[in-house]
Design an enzyme around this catalytic site. Structure first.
Site, PDB file in Angstrom:
ATOM      1  N   TYR A 251      13.704  41.010   6.182  1.00 48.63           N
ATOM      2  CA  TYR A 251      14.671  39.867   6.386  1.00 48.63           C
ATOM      3  C   TYR A 251      16.031  39.895   6.559  1.00 48.63           C
ATOM      4  O   TYR A 251      16.545  40.638   5.892  1.00 48.63           O
ATOM      5  CB  TYR A 251      14.354  38.790   5.300  1.00 48.63           C
ATOM      6  CG  TYR A 251      15.072  37.358   5.431  1.00 48.63           C
ATOM      7  CD1 TYR A 251      14.269  36.254   6.127  1.00 48.63           C
ATOM      8  CD2 TYR A 251      16.400  37.181   5.067  1.00 48.63           C
ATOM      9  CE1 TYR A 251      15.045  35.138   6.372  1.00 48.63           C
ATOM     10  CE2 TYR A 251      17.068  35.942   5.354  1.00 48.63           C
ATOM     11  CZ  TYR A 251      16.242  34.876   5.954  1.00 48.63           C
ATOM     12  OH  TYR A 251      16.762  33.689   6.090  1.00 48.63           O
TER      13      TYR A 251
ATOM     14  N   THR B  82      15.865  34.173   1.412  1.00 50.30           N
ATOM     15  CA  THR B  82      15.038  34.784   2.460  1.00 50.30           C
ATOM     16  C   THR B  82      14.263  33.720   3.069  1.00 50.30           C
ATOM     17  O   THR B  82      13.457  33.837   3.711  1.00 50.30           O
ATOM     18  CB  THR B  82      13.938  35.654   1.916  1.00 50.30           C
ATOM     19  OG1 THR B  82      13.032  35.198   0.941  1.00 50.30           O
ATOM     20  CG2 THR B  82      14.575  37.100   1.543  1.00 50.30           C
ATOM     21  N   LYS B  83      14.523  32.245   2.829  1.00 54.79           N
ATOM     22  CA  LYS B  83      13.730  31.170   3.550  1.00 54.79           C
ATOM     23  C   LYS B  83      14.455  30.856   4.738  1.00 54.79           C
ATOM     24  O   LYS B  83      15.384  31.436   5.297  1.00 54.79           O
ATOM     25  CB  LYS B  83      13.981  30.029   2.415  1.00 54.79           C
ATOM     26  CG  LYS B  83      13.266  30.100   1.189  1.00 54.79           C
ATOM     27  CD  LYS B  83      11.849  30.513   1.301  1.00 54.79           C
ATOM     28  CE  LYS B  83      10.865  30.432   0.109  1.00 54.79           C
ATOM     29  NZ  LYS B  83      11.146  30.840  -1.161  1.00 54.79           N
ATOM     30  N   ASN B  84      13.821  30.129   5.686  1.00 55.99           N
ATOM     31  CA  ASN B  84      14.185  29.692   7.028  1.00 55.99           C
ATOM     32  C   ASN B  84      15.758  29.045   7.002  1.00 55.99           C
ATOM     33  O   ASN B  84      16.453  29.398   8.056  1.00 55.99           O
ATOM     34  CB  ASN B  84      13.169  28.789   7.929  1.00 55.99           C
ATOM     35  CG  ASN B  84      11.930  29.359   8.051  1.00 55.99           C
ATOM     36  OD1 ASN B  84      11.844  30.670   7.652  1.00 55.99           O
ATOM     37  ND2 ASN B  84      10.943  28.813   8.348  1.00 55.99           N
TER      38      ASN B  84
END
Ligand SMILES: *Cc1c(COP(=O)(O)O)cnc(C)c1O
Length: 374
Positions: free
Chosen positions: A6, A180-182
């Site tokens: 990521y 690590t999310k959108n």
């Protein structure tokens, strides 16, 4: 070539937003938080949102607001991050795991009714990888058995199914802004809902059960505040909220880039005869994760072979009954065999809008090499 699992894209716009907060008087909850809440609610097509420390906090408070406590059962999926089930324990309840669909990995809504008991108080579906559960079926069940319906939408800010997005059929939806999310601010979360009363309760529970937040108290004539019930300390601050603001207008475009990347992955996986979760009909997936389901006996070897070739990988997720804490609580892998099987076969490939074509090519080349060597 090294391809990280990521890579965030918080750039100069975020830096200047956070500099604005530093130049102002309010570091904690304030106008940037209010702006983030209003903008997210609009994006989601929901009336209210409350920004919180994490999605875990949002799930915890959603469950408390639904009245979950000792002796209560909450039906959920075992194929999720531990936060989903832990929030149920934190509220004093007990998770009841229902198995998942073999083609999506999502909670199998057709199996939920058989798991309802006189202790069941809520259903907590997770929109795994970004594809939504069958919310129409779950809404119908929740209505028939008078259950709360709370969505773990940590993977699904951008998805929809049958024309409904997260929070439209559930009582509330919980989102994550984890690293690590959108959309991310390092650590953060949000609860969104059309139910004003529920959101007001969650807001109060997010700040010790106090009837007014620090922002309301700032700059006005001093007024005593009261504490009405026991709450937690889960409010988001201006510093982190300011980082969210520049990301909101980019959400759709970034999803489209991930869609292109996923389509390419899916073609390659099909050619390599590797299984991957499908997106259900009438759905737009948020495309949060690109997972591959390999042979259980080869999964760990594939993981390390990819890592040796410089490809960042992750496992999202092993089924919770595989973990010691859940085993000690009496959960057994055999009770949810589809989840157990996917949990042993799954691995996730790099997927983010900043992943360049040549980087994806490197991931695919490495995968092809590794698969052929088995
Ligand atoms: C990331 C995640 C959470 C927890 O989010 P936090 O913001 O880290 O608390 C919960 N559920 C799922 C499915 C997640 O992926």
């Amino acid at each position: 070539m090294h391809v990280p699992f990521y890579r965030h894209q918080l750039g100069p716009e975020c830096a200047s937003r956070i500099a604005q907060v530093l130049a102002g008087p309010i570091l904690t909850t304030g106008n940037y938080v209010q702006e983030a809440e209003a903008t997210f609610a609009t994006f989601l097509g929901l009336q209210h949102a409350v920004a919180l420390d994490s999605c875990t906090a949002a799930l915890h408070l959603a469950l408390l607001a639904a009245g979950i406590g000792p002796g209560d059962e909450v039906i959920t999926t075992p194929l999720t991050f531990v936060a989903t089930a832990n929030a149920i324990f934190m509220a004093g309840g007990r998770p009841v795991f229902v198995d998942v669909e073999p083609d999506t990995g999502n909670l199998d809504a057709s199996l939920v009714e058989a798991a309802v008991t006189s202790h069941t108080k809520a259903i907590l579906p997770v929109h795994l990888y970004g594809a939504m559960c069958d919310m129409r079926m779950l809404r119908d069940l929740a209505d028939r058995y008078d259950l709360a319906l709370i969505e773990d939408a940590a993977h699904c800010l951008e998805g929809s199914r049958d024309g409904y997005s997260p929070g439209e059929l559930g009582d509330s939806a919980c989102f994550s802004f984890y690293a690590t999310k959108n959309v991310t601010c390092g650590e953060g979360g949000m609860l969104a809902s059309n139910n004003a009363e529920l959101v007001a309760r969650v807001r109060r529970l997010s700040c010790h059960g106090i009837d007014r937040n620090a922002y309301d108290r700032y700059g006005k004539a001093y007024q005593h505040w009261d504490m009405l019930e026991l709450g937690w300390k889960y409010n988001l601050d201006n510093l982190r909220a300011s980082l969210l603001l520049p990301q909101i207008p980019q959400i759709k475009e970034k999803r489209e880039r991930r869609e292109v990347l996923c389509k390419r992955y899916e073609e390659v996986l099909a050619r390599l005869s590797l299984a991957a979760p499908v997106v259900p009909p009438n759905s737009v997936s948020a495309r949060h994760l690109q997972t591959v389901w390999v042979d259980a006996t080869q999964r760990d070897a594939v993981l390390s072979a990819l890592q040796q070739r410089g490809i960042g990988v992750a496992v999202n997720y092993r089924a919770l009954p595989e973990l010691n804490f859940f085993r000690a609580q009496g959960f057994r892998e055999d009770d949810t065999p589809v989840a157990a099987s996917i949990g042993k076969r799954t691995l996730s490939l790099p997927l983010y809008p900043g992943l360049r074509d040549e980087e994806q090519n490197a991931v695919i080349a490495a995968l092809r090499e590794v698969v052929k060597s088995f």
